[in-house]
Design an enzyme around this catalytic site. Structure first.
Site, PDB file in Angstrom:
ATOM      1  N   ILE A  42      21.490 -34.064  28.944  1.00 23.60           N
ATOM      2  CA  ILE A  42      22.002 -33.397  30.156  1.00 23.60           C
ATOM      3  C   ILE A  42      20.837 -33.043  31.071  1.00 23.60           C
ATOM      4  O   ILE A  42      20.882 -33.273  32.290  1.00 23.60           O
ATOM      5  CB  ILE A  42      22.857 -32.166  29.778  1.00 23.60           C
ATOM      6  CG1 ILE A  42      24.196 -32.654  29.219  1.00 23.60           C
ATOM      7  CG2 ILE A  42      23.053 -31.218  30.970  1.00 23.60           C
ATOM      8  CD1 ILE A  42      25.151 -31.578  28.776  1.00 23.60           C
ATOM      9  N   PRO A 185       8.019 -39.867  21.409  1.00 24.96           N
ATOM     10  CA  PRO A 185       7.722 -38.721  20.548  1.00 24.96           C
ATOM     11  C   PRO A 185       6.580 -37.912  21.139  1.00 24.96           C
ATOM     12  O   PRO A 185       5.751 -38.454  21.884  1.00 24.96           O
ATOM     13  CB  PRO A 185       7.260 -39.391  19.248  1.00 24.96           C
ATOM     14  CG  PRO A 185       6.700 -40.706  19.680  1.00 24.96           C
ATOM     15  CD  PRO A 185       7.441 -41.117  20.919  1.00 24.96           C
ATOM     16  N   ASP A 255      11.852 -33.435  28.824  1.00 25.05           N
ATOM     17  CA  ASP A 255      13.042 -34.025  29.459  1.00 25.05           C
ATOM     18  C   ASP A 255      12.714 -34.535  30.864  1.00 25.05           C
ATOM     19  O   ASP A 255      13.162 -35.613  31.265  1.00 25.05           O
ATOM     20  CB  ASP A 255      14.180 -32.991  29.547  1.00 25.05           C
ATOM     21  CG  ASP A 255      14.666 -32.568  28.165  1.00 25.05           C
ATOM     22  OD1 ASP A 255      14.518 -33.351  27.224  1.00 25.05           O
ATOM     23  OD2 ASP A 255      15.189 -31.437  28.047  1.00 25.05           O
ATOM     24  N   ALA A 285       7.303 -30.128  35.913  1.00 28.84           N
ATOM     25  CA  ALA A 285       8.248 -29.179  35.301  1.00 28.84           C
ATOM     26  C   ALA A 285       7.529 -27.905  34.849  1.00 28.84           C
ATOM     27  O   ALA A 285       8.099 -26.814  34.887  1.00 28.84           O
ATOM     28  CB  ALA A 285       8.957 -29.828  34.119  1.00 28.84           C
TER      29      ALA A 285
HETATM   30  N1  LIG Z   1       0.397 -27.330  29.692  1.00 28.87           N
HETATM   31  C1  LIG Z   1       0.657 -28.432  30.382  1.00 28.87           C
HETATM   32  N2  LIG Z   1      -0.041 -28.743  31.516  1.00 28.87           N
HETATM   33  C2  LIG Z   1       0.199 -29.864  32.206  1.00 28.87           C
HETATM   34  N3  LIG Z   1       1.137 -30.758  31.874  1.00 28.87           N
HETATM   35  C3  LIG Z   1       1.876 -30.513  30.768  1.00 28.87           C
HETATM   36  C4  LIG Z   1       1.686 -29.354  29.957  1.00 28.87           C
HETATM   37  N4  LIG Z   1       2.579 -29.375  28.935  1.00 28.87           N
HETATM   38  C5  LIG Z   1       3.292 -30.509  29.107  1.00 28.87           C
HETATM   39  N5  LIG Z   1       2.892 -31.201  30.190  1.00 28.87           N
HETATM   40  C6  LIG Z   1       3.418 -32.470  30.727  1.00 28.87           C
HETATM   41  O1  LIG Z   1       4.676 -32.762  30.155  1.00 28.87           O
HETATM   42  C7  LIG Z   1       4.591 -33.945  29.342  1.00 28.87           C
HETATM   43  C8  LIG Z   1       5.432 -33.751  28.092  1.00 28.87           C
HETATM   44  O2  LIG Z   1       4.943 -32.624  27.389  1.00 28.87           O
HETATM   45  P1  LIG Z   1       4.935 -32.469  25.803  1.00 28.87           P
HETATM   46  O3  LIG Z   1       3.982 -33.431  25.201  1.00 28.87           O
HETATM   47  O4  LIG Z   1       4.708 -31.028  25.547  1.00 28.87           O
HETATM   48  O5  LIG Z   1       6.392 -32.953  25.437  1.00 28.87           O
HETATM   49  P2  LIG Z   1       7.436 -32.371  24.381  1.00 28.87           P
HETATM   50  O6  LIG Z   1       6.696 -31.705  23.252  1.00 28.87           O
HETATM   51  O7  LIG Z   1       8.358 -33.456  24.054  1.00 28.87           O
HETATM   52  O8  LIG Z   1       8.151 -31.283  25.279  1.00 28.87           O
HETATM   53  P3  LIG Z   1       9.560 -30.557  25.014  1.00 28.87           P
HETATM   54  O9  LIG Z   1       9.178 -29.314  24.266  1.00 28.87           O
HETATM   55  O10 LIG Z   1      10.039 -30.299  26.396  1.00 28.87           O
HETATM   56  O11 LIG Z   1      10.407 -31.485  24.223  1.00 28.87           O
HETATM   57  C9  LIG Z   1       3.105 -34.165  29.094  1.00 28.87           C
HETATM   58  O12 LIG Z   1       2.816 -35.516  28.872  1.00 28.87           O
HETATM   59  C10 LIG Z   1       2.491 -33.622  30.377  1.00 28.87           C
HETATM   60  O13 LIG Z   1       2.580 -34.574  31.429  1.00 28.87           O
END
Ligand SMILES: Nc1ncnc2c1ncn2[C@@H]1O[C@H](COP(=O)(O)OP(=O)(O)OP(=O)(O)O)[C@@H](O)[C@H]1O
Ligand SMILES: [Mg+2]
Length: 317
Positions: A42, A185, A255, A285
């Site tokens: 969503i 992932p 997302d 985001a």
């Molecule tokens: N602290 C940060 N500063 C800048 N960019 C970030 C940060 N945290 C996440 N991002 C951006 O968001 C993308 C996805 O983040 P992350 O690797 O934390 O994914 P995730 O663990 O799957 O997140 P979620 O908890 O939303 O599922 C990163 O590749 C980056 O571009």
């Protein structure tokens, strides 16, 4: 226009409010709550809409919380296909404590789906005629077998659709055996998949290549939080760092990232552009408070910044 679907088995109605201080025993006077529809697929449909793309959000809808969720998605003009479920959709509760700016997130367990409801989802997928991209995101609720995403993969692949997967654990592993176009992932989820702690870049790359070799997945995008992400196929690896921004909340970064990549893929952009735009959307985001997803103007400006400041071609294979 490309036909895009998202599937959320465990959607949630997010209720957010603020309070001066969270204290036991006292009556806590909260501000008027804000409601938002949530859950992996969503959120991806909503972020994609903000970027200028269209999709159909498929999810089980149950009880007044389900009605409310549908109404909120209607307001955002998101196309939906709902499967009626006997159990009410869950409602999560988010409180921001104003005195400290701390966010407290109370997540409720998702309701179980009945066998007939699980069957109804698969029956709907079997009926779909043209699928360009099918996105599956989020956890699997009680009552749904762990190989459910594998069944979804089988249907989508038979219809020549491209499956994009963002989940973890056994559900991820099962679907990867069947065949996935792109999987996103984060580094922890990749580590869990290969059963190793991935604390160096060489280990991370080797793990991604091993997954591509051992499973049936074409593109792996491994997200690294504030460090950005890398994209791996059997022939190449691209690395892109995330720009540094004034981070407010990382909720919804994953997302938004998937939505950004989907937006590019649907326009037949290259994998390198897809990765850069995905990182721009994920990072965008994080510039917003609470559960708010990326804003298009932030994504565009970060994308241009990344494009100008990054190597012209991030490949090193
Ligand atoms: N602290 C940060 N500063 C800048 N960019 C970030 C940060 N945290 C996440 N991002 C951006 O968001 C993308 C996805 O983040 P992350 O690797 O934390 O994914 P995730 O663990 O799957 O997140 P979620 O908890 O939303 O599922 C990163 O590749 C980056 O571009
Ligand atoms: Mg994630």
């Amino acid at each position: 226009m490309k036909k895009i679907y998202t599937l959320t088995l465990n959607p949630a109605l997010d209720k957010s409010t603020t309070v001066e201080r969270v204290e036991a025993e006292h009556k806590l006077r909260c501000e008027n709550p804000k409601f938002e529809p949530g859950g992996g697929g969503i959120n991806i449909s909503r972020a994609l809409k903000k970027l200028g793309g269209e999709s159909v959000a498929i999810y089980p809808k149950g009880g007044p919380t389900g009605e409310h969720m549908q109404l909120l998605l209607d307001k955002e003009a998101i196309s939906q296909y709902t499967i009626s479920s006997q159990n009410w959709n869950r409602e999560n509760f988010i409180v921001v404590e104003q005195s400290t700016n701390k966010q407290f997130r109370f997540g409720m367990p998702g309701p179980a789906l009945l066998q007939t409801e699980v069957d109804a989802i698969l029956a709907y997928l079997n009926k779909l005629e043209d699928i360009d991209f099918f996105v599956v995101s989020g956890s699997i609720p009680e009552g749904v077998p762990t190989d459910f995403y594998k069944s979804v993969a089988k249907i989508v692949n038979a219809k020549k659709g491209k499956l994009i997967l963002d989940t973890s654990g056994k559900a991820l592993q099962e679907a990867l055996k069947e065949g996935v176009y792109l999987c996103k992932p984060n580094i922890g989820e990749l580590g869990q998949l290969v059963g190793e702690e991935l604390d160096t870049i060489p280990k991370q790359e080797a793990a991604a290549l091993k997954v591509i070799k051992d499973y049936n997945v074409e593109i792996l995008v491994v997200s690294l939080g504030a460090f950005g992400a890398f994209l791996a196929t059997k022939d190449q690896i691209y690395h892109v760092s995330a720009p540094s921004v004034n981070k407010k909340s990382t909720v919804g970064a994953g997302d938004s990232m998937v939505a950004g990549m989907l937006f590019q893929l649907a326009q037949n952009k290259s994998l390198f552009e897809t990765l850069k735009y995905g990182i721009a959307a994920g990072t965008a985001a994080t510039m917003n408070t609470g559960t708010e997803l990326c804003k298009k103007e932030d994504v565009e400006s970060l994308y241009h910044w990344i494009t100008e400041h990054h190597m012209k071609n991030g490949t090193h294979y």
